[in-house]
Write an enzyme that holds these catalytic residues in place. Structure first.
Site, short mmCIF file in Angstrom:
data_model
loop_
_atom_site.label_atom_id
_atom_site.label_comp_id
_atom_site.label_asym_id
_atom_site.label_seq_id
_atom_site.Cartn_x
_atom_site.Cartn_y
_atom_site.Cartn_z
N CYS A 195 -12.97 1.79 -106.17
CA CYS A 195 -14.15 1.05 -105.72
C CYS A 195 -14.02 -0.42 -106.15
CB CYS A 195 -15.41 1.66 -106.33
SG CYS A 195 -15.54 1.42 -108.12
N CYS A 217 -13.63 -0.85 -110.02
CA CYS A 217 -12.30 -0.45 -110.48
C CYS A 217 -11.22 -1.40 -109.97
CB CYS A 217 -12.01 0.98 -110.06
SG CYS A 217 -13.11 2.16 -110.89
N HIS A 264 -15.62 5.45 -114.75
CA HIS A 264 -14.76 5.91 -113.66
C HIS A 264 -13.37 6.20 -114.24
CE1 HIS A 264 -17.03 4.12 -109.97
NE2 HIS A 264 -17.87 4.56 -110.88
N GLU A 315 -10.42 5.37 -113.32
CA GLU A 315 -9.52 4.22 -113.39
C GLU A 315 -9.82 3.34 -114.60
OE1 GLU A 315 -11.40 5.31 -110.82
OE2 GLU A 315 -10.76 4.35 -108.96
#
Length: 143
Positions: free
Chosen positions: A78, A81, A48, A50
């Site tokens: 999410c 993260c 992801h 992040e």
């Protein structure tokens, strides 16, 4: 946030959901790292924006603690993260679009501000939210 939006556009070129992230140094202006989603490109479920940005910022600083830093991301993080944010000790999270289905920084859950945890960053939400949401809506509409 504009830099994060530019990063998000890079995710689309790789076939990924357009999410971009930038980590700013404690001075608030120096970019330590930038990333976009690379799950499809890397075949990695943890890739992801992040997580990648936090990893790169830690490598740039030479340590895992990102105290004083700010994470700017186009979509509310999410749970994975949010956990990485909490563990990295960033001081501030700034995000654009809310994620009502999987958001863990205020929408569905609020992991980063849970009082049971030892570190709770400041959260600023809704920065350029319409632009961030539009990028995601267009991506999924085309799919």
């Amino acid at each position: 946030m504009r830099l994060a939006l530019d990063e998000a556009a890079g995710a689309v070129r790789g076939g990924d959901v357009p999410v971009g992230a930038v980590v700013l140094a404690p001075d608030g202006t120096t970019v330590l790292a930038a990333a976009h989603n690379e799950r499809e490109a890397a075949g990695d479920p943890t890739a992801h924006a992040e997580v990648l940005a936090l990893r790169r910022a830690a490598a740039e600083l030479g340590e895992w603690r990102l105290a004083g830093c700010t994470l700017v991301v186009t979509l509310e993080p999410c749970t994975m993260c949010a956990g990485a944010i909490q563990q990295s000790r960033v001081d501030r999270v700034v995000y654009g679009a809310r994620d009502e289905k999987a958001g863990a920084v205020g929408s569905l859950w609020d992991l980063v501000r849970d009082r049971r945890l030892n570190h709770r960053p400041e959260v600023i939400e809704g920065v350029l939210s319409e632009e961030c949401a539009r990028l995601l809506t267009e991506f999924f509409r085309e799919r």
